[in-house]
Design an enzyme around this catalytic site. Sequence first.
Site, mmCIF file in Angstrom:
data_model
loop_
_atom_site.group_PDB
_atom_site.id
_atom_site.type_symbol
_atom_site.label_atom_id
_atom_site.label_comp_id
_atom_site.label_asym_id
_atom_site.label_seq_id
_atom_site.Cartn_x
_atom_site.Cartn_y
_atom_site.Cartn_z
ATOM 1 C CB THR A 134 -0.134 -3.006 -5.793
ATOM 2 O OG1 THR A 134 0.321 -4.216 -5.207
ATOM 3 C CG2 THR A 134 -0.998 -3.391 -6.994
ATOM 4 C CG ASP A 135 4.383 -5.751 -4.396
ATOM 5 O OD1 ASP A 135 3.134 -5.821 -4.248
ATOM 6 O OD2 ASP A 135 5.181 -6.211 -3.550
ATOM 7 C CD GLU A 136 -1.102 -7.764 -4.126
ATOM 8 O OE1 GLU A 136 -1.980 -8.489 -4.601
ATOM 9 O OE2 GLU A 136 -1.121 -7.348 -2.956
ATOM 10 C CE1 TYR A 183 -5.712 -3.829 -5.351
ATOM 11 C CE2 TYR A 183 -3.949 -5.414 -4.974
ATOM 12 C CZ TYR A 183 -4.423 -4.118 -4.928
ATOM 13 O OH TYR A 183 -3.620 -3.103 -4.465
ATOM 14 C CE LYS A 187 -3.727 -0.167 -7.724
ATOM 15 N NZ LYS A 187 -4.221 1.173 -7.277
#
Length: 377
Positions: A134-136, A183, A187
């Site tokens: 993810t970009d997060e 989260y 990741k």
Amino acid sequence: MKSIIITGGAGFIGSHVVRLFVNKYPEYRIINLDKLTYAGNLANLKDIENKPNYTFVKADICDFDTILSLMKQYEVDGIIHLAAESHVDRSIKDPFTFAKTNVIGTLSLLQAARLYWESLPEQYEGKRFYHISTDEVYGALEMTHPEGIEPPFKTTASSTDHHLAYGTDFFYETNKYNPHSPYSASKASSDHFVRAFHDTYSMPTIVTNCSNNYGPYQFPEKLIPLFINNIRHHKPLPVYGKGENVRDWLYVEDHARAIDTIFHNGKIAETYNIGGFNEWKNIDLIKVLIRTVDRALGNEEGASEKLITYVTDRAGHDLRYAIDSTKLQKELGWEPSLQFEEGIAMTVEWYLSNQEWMDNITSGEYENYYNEMYKNR
Ligand code: NAD
Ligand code: TYD
């Protein structure tokens, strides 16, 4: 014949990837490996479940022994890894589950793939471990231009009347990781393990980092399906904080196409960002969504704006995400296919005409989760 395990194939994005691969590559054997947590739903794959090249296996990615024996049984050449705990709000309540699934689960897949592939005469030749991230993991960007500026890029994903960037900086593949939520921290950790397996054991790995996805089959704890369903039931629309946070949205089938392109043509050990230069402030997106749903339901357009309810902000709420996907677009020729308003209209139409799918999910356990999540807001 290629034998590919897709993990998390019963979830939102995974189901689109499974469907694309099963239909496009009849010569491949596609094994959907999924634990069927609350987010996994085999109803997402009804249309392809009887195809001869499709197999479903209920298994936990943390269960190393089972994964290793499945690798051997199906003589697996490739893994496309999407299984994860994926909702930021849940990670704030229960970070351990995220560390277990996202970190230990990814490590157990990597180790099983390594032991199996290293036991073969051809070793890693023709093999691939593709990790979906993810970009997060990059953290949050500044909002240097709250009114929006002309972005440096024009793509088909941006609508004609809304094509804005809310800052001059973007997430690039070279950015340092700086995750803020449990989260994104889990990741990020899993991404590091994947790269470590390339650097240490020469495993042929690829990592991609995608922006927020939207479209059919998304679990209705995420913004877009939650709000469509709440509008339909005249329930409050809980907007976190002031609704000023910016997300960069990509239609899920465009993500699935990017995964196909990268799985087949991406360079080993590379990272690719996936996104459509399509930034929206939450409140602006919510207003487009409300107008679209009102129109589809025959309400006066905008009537459901009265359901907007500002609630306590998410803890550590990242201000702005914005992906630069120039590398993917230039090197591999992928580009998004839809304008945002088209994608939103298709999405609304899908949820409203698949109310049984939604109603099956939003009863029982979900109801308890939803009430618990919002009782203190
Ligand atoms: P999702 O929550 O809809 O689906 C996750 C799937 O993984 C479910 O089918 C679930 O049953 C399965 N799963 C969970 N734990 C498992 C375990 N221990 N063993 C086997 N299966 C398990 O998630 P999603 O939104 O489809 O996201 C898929 C992937 O894409 C995730 O890795 C996520 O981090 C990433 N991603 C998501 C987005 C987004 O906007 N949704 C954006 C970028 C990246
Ligand atoms: P979400 O769909 O949970 O994705 P992510 O947190 O991975 O970006 O949320 C998208 C944005 O919408 C995020 O800024 C949080 C906000 N949001 C709300 O304002 N209300 C809600 O009920 C939800 C679920 C999200």
